[in-house]
Design a protein around this motif. Structure first.
Motif, PDB file in Angstrom:
ATOM      1  N   ASN A 260      -4.534   2.256   6.032  1.00 45.14           N
ATOM      2  CA  ASN A 260      -3.203   1.751   6.342  1.00 45.14           C
ATOM      3  C   ASN A 260      -2.201   2.385   5.381  1.00 45.14           C
ATOM      4  OD1 ASN A 260      -0.833   0.261   6.707  1.00 45.14           O
ATOM      5  ND2 ASN A 260      -1.946  -1.637   7.133  1.00 45.14           N
ATOM      6  N   PRO A 261      -1.670   3.574   5.705  1.00 50.04           N
ATOM      7  CA  PRO A 261      -0.779   4.278   4.774  1.00 50.04           C
ATOM      8  C   PRO A 261       0.444   3.465   4.368  1.00 50.04           C
ATOM      9  CG  PRO A 261      -1.477   5.731   6.564  1.00 50.04           C
ATOM     10  CD  PRO A 261      -1.937   4.349   6.929  1.00 50.04           C
ATOM     11  N   ASP A 262       0.976   2.661   5.294  1.00 46.18           N
ATOM     12  CA  ASP A 262       2.164   1.871   4.948  1.00 46.18           C
ATOM     13  C   ASP A 262       1.840   0.847   3.871  1.00 46.18           C
ATOM     14  OD1 ASP A 262       3.679   3.265   6.782  1.00 46.18           O
ATOM     15  OD2 ASP A 262       3.367   1.820   8.401  1.00 46.18           O
ATOM     16  N   LEU A 263       0.696   0.141   4.035  1.00 42.57           N
ATOM     17  CA  LEU A 263       0.303  -0.845   3.038  1.00 42.57           C
ATOM     18  C   LEU A 263      -0.085  -0.169   1.731  1.00 42.57           C
ATOM     19  CD1 LEU A 263      -0.163  -3.818   2.397  1.00 42.57           C
ATOM     20  CD2 LEU A 263      -2.477  -3.603   3.322  1.00 42.57           C
ATOM     21  N   LEU A 264      -0.718   1.003   1.812  1.00 47.89           N
ATOM     22  CA  LEU A 264      -1.081   1.733   0.604  1.00 47.89           C
ATOM     23  C   LEU A 264       0.157   2.117  -0.190  1.00 47.89           C
ATOM     24  CD1 LEU A 264      -3.334   3.020  -1.082  1.00 47.89           C
ATOM     25  CD2 LEU A 264      -3.125   5.063   0.328  1.00 47.89           C
ATOM     26  N   GLU A 265       1.234   2.458   0.520  1.00 47.41           N
ATOM     27  CA  GLU A 265       2.477   2.797  -0.166  1.00 47.41           C
ATOM     28  C   GLU A 265       3.066   1.564  -0.852  1.00 47.41           C
ATOM     29  OE1 GLU A 265       6.899   4.733   0.759  1.00 47.41           O
ATOM     30  OE2 GLU A 265       5.367   4.670   2.327  1.00 47.41           O
ATOM     31  N   VAL A 266       2.980   0.417  -0.171  1.00 52.44           N
ATOM     32  CA  VAL A 266       3.474  -0.824  -0.774  1.00 52.44           C
ATOM     33  C   VAL A 266       2.658  -1.165  -2.023  1.00 52.44           C
ATOM     34  CG1 VAL A 266       3.714  -3.314  -0.435  1.00 52.44           C
ATOM     35  CG2 VAL A 266       4.403  -1.733   1.379  1.00 52.44           C
ATOM     36  N   MET A 267       1.331  -1.039  -1.908  1.00 54.84           N
ATOM     37  CA  MET A 267       0.436  -1.381  -3.020  1.00 54.84           C
ATOM     38  C   MET A 267       0.154  -0.150  -3.871  1.00 54.84           C
ATOM     39  SD  MET A 267      -0.281  -4.650  -2.793  1.00 54.84           S
ATOM     40  CE  MET A 267      -1.844  -4.870  -3.646  1.00 54.84           C
ATOM     41  N   SER A 268       1.200   0.513  -4.320  1.00 51.55           N
ATOM     42  CA  SER A 268       1.046   1.753  -5.077  1.00 51.55           C
ATOM     43  C   SER A 268       1.068   1.476  -6.577  1.00 51.55           C
ATOM     44  CB  SER A 268       2.157   2.738  -4.712  1.00 51.55           C
ATOM     45  OG  SER A 268       3.438   2.183  -4.977  1.00 51.55           O
ATOM     46  N   PHE A 269       0.302   2.278  -7.304  1.00 48.86           N
ATOM     47  CA  PHE A 269       0.267   2.147  -8.752  1.00 48.86           C
ATOM     48  C   PHE A 269       1.656   2.404  -9.335  1.00 48.86           C
ATOM     49  CE2 PHE A 269      -4.444   3.522  -8.856  1.00 48.86           C
ATOM     50  CZ  PHE A 269      -4.820   2.235  -8.522  1.00 48.86           C
ATOM     51  N   GLY A 270       1.983   1.619 -10.337  1.00 52.22           N
ATOM     52  CA  GLY A 270       3.276   1.758 -11.000  1.00 52.22           C
ATOM     53  C   GLY A 270       4.360   0.889 -10.418  1.00 52.22           C
ATOM     54  N   ARG A 271       4.075   0.227  -9.286  1.00 54.49           N
ATOM     55  CA  ARG A 271       5.093  -0.628  -8.688  1.00 54.49           C
ATOM     56  C   ARG A 271       5.194  -1.933  -9.474  1.00 54.49           C
ATOM     57  NH1 ARG A 271       6.028  -2.618  -2.391  1.00 54.49           N
ATOM     58  NH2 ARG A 271       7.635  -4.134  -2.906  1.00 54.49           N
ATOM     59  N   LYS A 272       6.417  -2.356  -9.698  1.00 46.44           N
ATOM     60  CA  LYS A 272       6.674  -3.591 -10.429  1.00 46.44           C
ATOM     61  C   LYS A 272       6.605  -4.764  -9.460  1.00 46.44           C
ATOM     62  CE  LYS A 272       8.310  -5.768 -14.223  1.00 46.44           C
ATOM     63  NZ  LYS A 272       7.620  -5.820 -15.518  1.00 46.44           N
TER      64      LYS A 272
END
Length: 463
Positions: A260-272
């Motif tokens: 799920n690329p969209d969810l992977l982008e949301v759950m990305s490392f470095g996100r606050k």
């Protein structure tokens, strides 16, 4: 098949004969002994004990997986053929599994108390009857009671084409209690759940906890429903544990992300995601909890994975395949409920670290809010969640005031994490969890955390 160790040579011989036919081959052999009791009102729904023996074969070829189960060791060679054939039928890409060192080990989670196999079924039934009598006897307004008891002793051998050969065993116990009270058209339910991997004694002496479930159901009949609105809320450690498991933990499982690329982008490392004081972990390495073990069902050693550090996402949970595809390290989170199912990426023990704010200070300055404790149930859908509190009170001018009922907490997990205003200096491990995913329900997990103060939470109730 009472001694799984005597079958190690059979498994390794079959692995050796077939290892060159596929990219990866694993055989998991399991024996389980357990008891199950369920009382509903004055009737016995379930009263059983038994021994189950079986196993599974997993084969991977060009990225395609084949899976077969068996109950007789004499059919294992045929099941291997079926798993390999299935893998070759669907495999058309590349097998990518994160590298691990082959392990050869024999390990057993020790019991510190009485082994449930040594407790007669009649004694377990008597314990259920005792707790059921407490629920039923508390009030004439109690209309329905349910008492569930379950225990299981599992022993497993895992052999793989990479040279891993692991024998593990453990015991798990759980009890669940519920009482439903009625007054006219008003119906309220109270629930309690407990579990242990230490010994049968942990299920004894729960009279006060069991009575509490019935009392909450009866007391809630005359409470006013909460007025639906947005509030600053304070939740207790039990609700914190439920929240971090259901609302955030599942989103950290990498098999939900790499497809799920969209969810992977949301759950990305470095996100606050939350305040600098927020620390979230998952791991089977901490000893003594229901989600603890030495190796997962792919032979990966148990770890502790930090998911959020200082409010920032820094980790996620992996099987060997998800770790390989995302080019990350395996975390030892591939688990199956039993031999009927293939391993999935699953949480183990998930917790929010203790904070520094005295619990009483969490209420300070709240003009009108809600204090919610315990849980009745809940659901998640992606990043959205809804949980029902077991009991709740209004907060007025920094003080806990009148109790209310029908309190549900809803929201978006990311907004809710960002809205955490205070993390208490208390902490509680809830060992009652039974996690469900992919048709595998009741997998033992642990949840933990401190009390939390969260602003702008949608509380459902009376309009």
């Amino acid at each position: 098949m009472t001694n799984l160790a005597e079958y190690k040579n059979i498994l390794t011989d079959l692995i050796t004969k077939n290892r060159d036919r596929v990219d990866y081959l694993a055989i998991r052999l399991e024996t389980s002994q357990g008891s199950s009791i369920m009382l509903r009102g004055d009737k016995v729904d379930t009263l059983s004990e038994g021994i189950s023996t079986g196993g599974q074969v997993r084969a991977c070829y060009k990225g395609g997986w084949g899976f077969a189960t068996f109950n007789q060791l004499s059919t294992l060679a045929q099941r291997i053929e079926e798993a390999i054939a299935s893998a070759k039928l669907v495999g058309e890409d590349e097998t990518i599994l994160a590298d691990i060192a082959p392990i050869q080990a024999s390990c057993h989670l020790p019991l510190t108390g009485r082994d449930p196999r040594q407790v007669p079924l009649a004694e377990k039934k008597a314990l259920c009857d005792h707790y059921n009598a407490i629920l039923r006897g508390l009030s004439d307004q109690i209309t329905t009671t349910v008492v569930r008891y379950g225990d299981s002793n599992q022993s497993v051998i895992l052999a793989t084409s990479e040279g891993t050969l692991i024998e593990q065993s453990w015991a798990d116990l759980e009890m669940r209690f519920s009482a439903t009270a009625r007054n006219g058209d008003t119906v309220q339910t109270g629930r309690e759940t407990t579990g242990s991997r230490r010994g049968y004694e942990d299920l004894l002496g729960l009279d006060e906890q069991v009575a509490g479930a019935a009392k909450r159901a009866v007391n809630a009949l005359i409470l006013p429903p909460v007025k639906g609105d947005r509030y600053t809320v304070v939740i207790d450690p039990i609700l914190t544990g439920l929240f971090v498991h259901e609302a955030f933990g599942h989103l950290s499982e990498a098999d939900m992300l790499y497809e799920n690329p969209d969810l992977l982008e949301v759950m990305s490392f470095g996100r606050k995601f939350g305040p600098d004081t927020l620390q979230i972990f998952d791991g089977a390495a901490p000893e003594g909890h229901r989600g603890s073990y030495y190796y997962d069902d792919e032979g990966v050693p148990a770890t502790t994975t930090q998911l959020i550090k200082d409010g920032v996402m820094v980790g996620r949970l992996h099987s060997r395949e998800t770790a390989g595809k995302l080019e990350e390290q395996p975390t030892g989170n591939a688990r199956c409920l039993n031999y009927h199912y293939p391993p999935l990426v699953r949480m183990t023990n998930t917790w929010i670290e203790r904070g520094n704010t005295p619990v009483n200070d969490l209420f300070s300055g709240i003009k009108e809010g809600v204090y919610a404790k315990n849980w009745l149930g809940g659901m998640t859908n992606g990043e959205m969640f809804t949980f029902s509190a077991g009991e709740a009170w209004m907060i007025r001018n920094g003080k806990v005031c009148e109790p209310v009922r029908d309190v549900t907490l809803s929201g978006n997990v990311f907004k809710t994490l960002a809205n955490i205003e205070g993390i208490g200096d208390d902490f509680y491990w809830d060992e009652s969890g039974g996690c469900g995913k992919g048709g595998q329900s009741g997998l033992a997990v642990g949840c933990g955390g401190p009390s939390l103060r969260i602003k702008d939470v949608v509380i459902g109730g009376e309009a």
